[in-house]
Design a protein around this motif. Structure first.
Motif, PDB file in Angstrom:
ATOM      1  N   PHE A  12       0.809  -1.212   0.000  1.00  0.00           N
ATOM      2  CA  PHE A  12       0.000   0.000   0.000  1.00  0.00           C
ATOM      3  C   PHE A  12       0.852   1.275   0.000  1.00  0.00           C
ATOM      4  O   PHE A  12       0.347   2.367   0.221  1.00  0.00           O
ATOM      5  CB  PHE A  12      -0.954  -0.006   1.200  1.00  0.00           C
ATOM      6  CG  PHE A  12      -1.966  -1.125   1.119  1.00  0.00           C
ATOM      7  CD1 PHE A  12      -3.098  -0.993   0.334  1.00  0.00           C
ATOM      8  CD2 PHE A  12      -1.759  -2.310   1.808  1.00  0.00           C
ATOM      9  CE1 PHE A  12      -4.017  -2.027   0.251  1.00  0.00           C
ATOM     10  CE2 PHE A  12      -2.675  -3.348   1.728  1.00  0.00           C
ATOM     11  CZ  PHE A  12      -3.808  -3.203   0.944  1.00  0.00           C
ATOM     12  N   GLY A  13       2.151   1.131  -0.247  1.00  0.00           N
ATOM     13  CA  GLY A  13       3.039   2.285  -0.295  1.00  0.00           C
ATOM     14  C   GLY A  13       2.967   3.005  -1.632  1.00  0.00           C
ATOM     15  O   GLY A  13       2.681   2.405  -2.673  1.00  0.00           O
ATOM     16  N   GLU A  14       3.210   4.306  -1.588  1.00  0.00           N
ATOM     17  CA  GLU A  14       3.273   5.130  -2.798  1.00  0.00           C
ATOM     18  C   GLU A  14       4.458   6.077  -2.678  1.00  0.00           C
ATOM     19  O   GLU A  14       4.832   6.473  -1.576  1.00  0.00           O
ATOM     20  CB  GLU A  14       2.005   5.961  -2.981  1.00  0.00           C
ATOM     21  CG  GLU A  14       0.766   5.177  -3.277  1.00  0.00           C
ATOM     22  CD  GLU A  14      -0.455   6.058  -3.483  1.00  0.00           C
ATOM     23  OE1 GLU A  14      -1.471   5.514  -3.926  1.00  0.00           O
ATOM     24  OE2 GLU A  14      -0.401   7.275  -3.203  1.00  0.00           O
ATOM     25  N   ALA A  15       4.999   6.449  -3.819  1.00  0.00           N
ATOM     26  CA  ALA A  15       6.074   7.443  -3.863  1.00  0.00           C
ATOM     27  C   ALA A  15       5.675   8.558  -4.815  1.00  0.00           C
ATOM     28  O   ALA A  15       5.159   8.305  -5.910  1.00  0.00           O
ATOM     29  CB  ALA A  15       7.381   6.810  -4.321  1.00  0.00           C
ATOM     30  N   TRP A  16       5.911   9.772  -4.373  1.00  0.00           N
ATOM     31  CA  TRP A  16       5.672  10.969  -5.177  1.00  0.00           C
ATOM     32  C   TRP A  16       6.993  11.721  -5.251  1.00  0.00           C
ATOM     33  O   TRP A  16       7.621  11.985  -4.219  1.00  0.00           O
ATOM     34  CB  TRP A  16       4.616  11.852  -4.519  1.00  0.00           C
ATOM     35  CG  TRP A  16       3.277  11.186  -4.364  1.00  0.00           C
ATOM     36  CD1 TRP A  16       2.950  10.171  -3.501  1.00  0.00           C
ATOM     37  CD2 TRP A  16       2.104  11.482  -5.095  1.00  0.00           C
ATOM     38  NE1 TRP A  16       1.635   9.831  -3.653  1.00  0.00           N
ATOM     39  CE2 TRP A  16       1.075  10.620  -4.622  1.00  0.00           C
ATOM     40  CE3 TRP A  16       1.793  12.392  -6.103  1.00  0.00           C
ATOM     41  CZ2 TRP A  16      -0.212  10.642  -5.127  1.00  0.00           C
ATOM     42  CZ3 TRP A  16       0.503  12.424  -6.601  1.00  0.00           C
ATOM     43  CH2 TRP A  16      -0.475  11.554  -6.121  1.00  0.00           C
TER      44      TRP A  16
END
Length: 141
Positions: A12-16
């Motif tokens: 459920f991780g995201e990177a911006w």
């Protein structure tokens, strides 16, 4: 719900990066390494330490989907500009006790991978970086 069900899941991780979502992110790590000096104290045989500084290091691993980060870094480096980025890490598992959002500030990638492929393997790029500041936007309490 058992405690095991509350362990946060990296799926459920995201990177911006600079406000742009990088859905092709496979992994992200950022850590602070402490610079320490030994401190000998009278009356004690053990050596204690004092933190005298720190260095932020990390890495983002991307599936090779496009060339957008490579183009940004390449264009600036060729102009003599040391490109800096903000990296937002979010981890929001619905079964966990909460979510984390960490803003990594002033990130500078350590290298620029121009080509990295292997027959029969999915494309992936490892992008190590250093940084000087961070902000804890959301934490799990």
């Amino acid at each position: 719900m058992s405690l095991a069900q509350r362990v946060i899941n990296g799926t459920f991780g995201e990177a911006w990066i600079n406000g742009e979502k990088f859905s092709e992110t496979r992994a992200l790590q950022a850590r602070i390494e402490f610079n320490k000096e030994d401190v000998a104290l009278s009356g004690k045989l053990g050596i204690d330490t004092k933190v005298t500084g720190y260095k932020g290091t990390g890495s983002v691993t991307l599936r090779k989907v496009n060339s957008r980060l490579m183009k940004q870094i390449s264009d600036q480096i060729k102009q003599g500009i040391n490109p800096r980025f903000q990296i937002l890490s979010t981890l929001e598992d619905p079964a966990a006790f909460g979510s984390e959002r960490i803003l990594i500030k002033d990130a500078c990638f350590d290298d620029l991978t121009l080509a990295n492929w292997e027959v029969g393997a999915l494309g992936e790029i490892e992008c190590p970086f250093t940084f000087t500041d961070w902000e804890l936007l959301d934490t799990i309490d």
